[in-house]
Design a protein around this motif. Structure first.
Motif, PDB file in Angstrom:
ATOM      1  N   LEU A   1       0.809  -1.049   0.076  1.00  0.00           N
ATOM      2  CA  LEU A   1      -0.228   0.020  -0.085  1.00  0.00           C
ATOM      3  C   LEU A   1       0.790   1.247   0.235  1.00  0.00           C
ATOM      4  O   LEU A   1       0.387   2.264  -0.708  1.00  0.00           O
ATOM      5  CB  LEU A   1      -0.904  -0.041   1.347  1.00  0.00           C
ATOM      6  N   GLN A   2       2.014   1.262   0.547  1.00  0.00           N
ATOM      7  CA  GLN A   2       2.721   2.175   0.919  1.00  0.00           C
ATOM      8  C   GLN A   2       3.345   2.661  -0.627  1.00  0.00           C
ATOM      9  O   GLN A   2       3.658   3.814  -1.065  1.00  0.00           O
ATOM     10  CB  GLN A   2       3.929   2.037   1.677  1.00  0.00           C
ATOM     11  N   ALA A   3       3.984   1.665  -1.218  1.00  0.00           N
ATOM     12  CA  ALA A   3       4.399   1.799  -2.805  1.00  0.00           C
ATOM     13  C   ALA A   3       3.293   2.441  -3.555  1.00  0.00           C
ATOM     14  O   ALA A   3       3.513   3.249  -4.443  1.00  0.00           O
ATOM     15  CB  ALA A   3       4.856   0.539  -3.386  1.00  0.00           C
ATOM     16  N   ILE A   4       1.854   2.033  -3.355  1.00  0.00           N
ATOM     17  CA  ILE A   4       1.046   2.847  -4.282  1.00  0.00           C
ATOM     18  C   ILE A   4       0.925   3.940  -3.931  1.00  0.00           C
ATOM     19  O   ILE A   4       0.737   4.942  -4.732  1.00  0.00           O
ATOM     20  CB  ILE A   4      -0.481   1.794  -3.975  1.00  0.00           C
ATOM     21  N   TYR A   5       0.947   4.302  -2.317  1.00  0.00           N
ATOM     22  CA  TYR A   5       0.624   5.727  -1.895  1.00  0.00           C
ATOM     23  C   TYR A   5       1.891   6.654  -2.659  1.00  0.00           C
ATOM     24  O   TYR A   5       1.523   7.904  -2.914  1.00  0.00           O
ATOM     25  CB  TYR A   5       0.874   5.627  -0.654  1.00  0.00           C
ATOM     26  N   VAL A   6       3.042   6.243  -2.544  1.00  0.00           N
ATOM     27  CA  VAL A   6       4.163   7.000  -3.158  1.00  0.00           C
ATOM     28  C   VAL A   6       3.742   7.215  -4.711  1.00  0.00           C
ATOM     29  O   VAL A   6       4.010   8.346  -5.268  1.00  0.00           O
ATOM     30  CB  VAL A   6       5.441   6.444  -3.069  1.00  0.00           C
ATOM     31  N   SER A   7       3.439   6.140  -5.475  1.00  0.00           N
ATOM     32  CA  SER A   7       3.085   6.343  -6.819  1.00  0.00           C
ATOM     33  C   SER A   7       1.938   7.497  -7.073  1.00  0.00           C
ATOM     34  O   SER A   7       1.909   8.153  -8.106  1.00  0.00           O
ATOM     35  CB  SER A   7       2.814   5.064  -7.474  1.00  0.00           C
ATOM     36  N   LEU A   8       0.807   7.331  -6.256  1.00  0.00           N
ATOM     37  CA  LEU A   8      -0.082   8.111  -6.421  1.00  0.00           C
ATOM     38  C   LEU A   8       0.211   9.594  -6.218  1.00  0.00           C
ATOM     39  O   LEU A   8      -0.163  10.526  -6.964  1.00  0.00           O
ATOM     40  CB  LEU A   8      -1.312   7.996  -5.130  1.00  0.00           C
ATOM     41  N   ASN A   9       1.054  10.016  -5.166  1.00  0.00           N
ATOM     42  CA  ASN A   9       1.536  11.084  -4.857  1.00  0.00           C
ATOM     43  C   ASN A   9       2.594  11.716  -6.033  1.00  0.00           C
ATOM     44  O   ASN A   9       2.570  13.118  -6.108  1.00  0.00           O
ATOM     45  CB  ASN A   9       2.389  11.373  -3.492  1.00  0.00           C
ATOM     46  N   GLN A  10       2.994  11.021  -6.802  1.00  0.00           N
ATOM     47  CA  GLN A  10       3.849  11.360  -7.883  1.00  0.00           C
ATOM     48  C   GLN A  10       3.078  11.289  -9.317  1.00  0.00           C
ATOM     49  O   GLN A  10       3.641  11.711 -10.337  1.00  0.00           O
ATOM     50  CB  GLN A  10       5.132  10.229  -8.038  1.00  0.00           C
TER      51      GLN A  10
END
Length: 334
Positions: free
Chosen positions: A54-63
């Motif tokens: 989920l954290q990896a998805i969160y980083v991608s979403l913010n980018q």
């Protein structure tokens, strides 16, 4: 990381436990992650495995690198945990307890300063962040209580305060609705709250502690808790100041005689500062100050049509959890 629970999924299906989404830092976009963990409870049950994904998805979403991102609509949010296995609320701001007791002429035991107050509340029906506080009468003394809460993973029996910190996975805001005029008779029975504590509501989004950056330290959130009554600022005490027991201590207190299941929610109690110029996070405290100063309370408890907003912002003024926004309405007789 920021997470929310939506009423329906992309196919329009509804679930009483909601569907998990990752929300970007600005609370503008979301991405469905129910294929990884259908709901928040499932994520917490397998947090060690699920959180990194989920954290990896969160980083991608913010980018801006998630193609299937959708606009985040706070009106579609349930409570982050629409129902929970365990909800325990403390009273960690002891100066608040002292003030309330002083106003009614009750002495405060010295033990309150080193042994936390805590009760176990109903966790089967939480209100959504925008759901009306619906009551049949205002005679019960309807009040809001702005608090912070943590959500844990599985906590072992007898955990120490030092080790409890690793079990705190998420933070959120709380409106712990209280019916003040029902409390005295209930407490006089010597068996605690029940009818006087109806369903609580929580912020649209739950966040990992690192989202507060340096403002999360020593098991406390060092930011103002802003409360608005009918769109006017009612109080903004700092949640990190005058918190007698931090969240590590509160989790350890709850786990003294039992293990805690993943998804346990522990509340701080009403945020309160000794500096009264910062206002209050509940009407009862304001009324107590008025009684001490004027001999009688001037501020009424919530009336039908009143609105309450509870929010916490970062130093740049950006909302962290989204806002709890509720209206008091009359419940029709059944």
């Amino acid at each position: 990381m920021k997470l929310a629970s939506l009423k329906t999924n992309q196919e329009g299906q509804s679930s009483r436990d909601g569907y998990l989404v990752v929300v970007d830092r600005s609370l503008r976009f979301q991405v469905d992650v129910s294929h990884i963990a259908e709901n928040m409870q499932q994520a917490l049950d397998s947090w060690a495995n699920v959180a990194p994904v989920l954290q990896a998805i969160y980083v991608s979403l913010n980018q801006g690198r998630v193609q299937n991102a959708q606009p985040f609509d706070v009106t579609q949010c349930l409570s982050p945990l629409p129902r929970a296995y365990h909800w325990a609320d403390a009273s960690a701001y002891v100066n608040h307890v002292e003030l309330v007791r002083k106003a009614r002429g009750a002495a405060m035991p010295e033990s309150f300063w080193h042994d936390p107050l805590m009760y176990q509340g109903g966790s089967d029906t939480f209100l959504t962040p925008n759901q009306d506080i619906c009551m049949p009468t205002t005679d019960w003394g309807i009040d809001f209580e702005a608090e912070l809460a943590v959500i844990t993973d599985d906590v072992p029996f007898g955990v120490s305060a030092q080790n409890a910190q690793q079990h705190i996975k998420l933070l959120m805001l709380v409106n712990d609705v209280s019916l003040r005029n029902l409390i005295p008779a209930e407490l006089a029975k010597g068996f605690g709250f029940y009818q006087s504590k109806p369903s609580s509501s929580f912020s649209p989004v739950a966040v990992t502690p690192d989202e507060l950056a340096s403002n999360w330290r020593d098991g406390k959130a060092h930011l103002p808790m802003r409360c608005y009554l009918n769109d006017e600022l009612f109080g903004q005490p700092n949640a990190g100041i005058d918190m007698t027991f931090n969240f590590y201590q509160l989790v350890a207190h709850a786990a003294k005689t039992r293990a805690l299941a993943a998804g346990t929610i522990i509340g701080s109690g009403t945020v309160s500062n000794c500096d009264r110029a910062l206002g209050s996070c509940c009407i009862a405290e304001q009324r107590m100050l008025e009684i001490l100063e004027f001999g009688q309370a001037k501020t009424s408890f919530l009336q039908f049509g009143d609105t309450v907003k509870i929010e916490m912002q970062d130093e740049q003024g950006a909302t962290i959890f989204g806002a709890i926004q509720q209206k008091v309405t009359r419940r029709a007789e059944s």
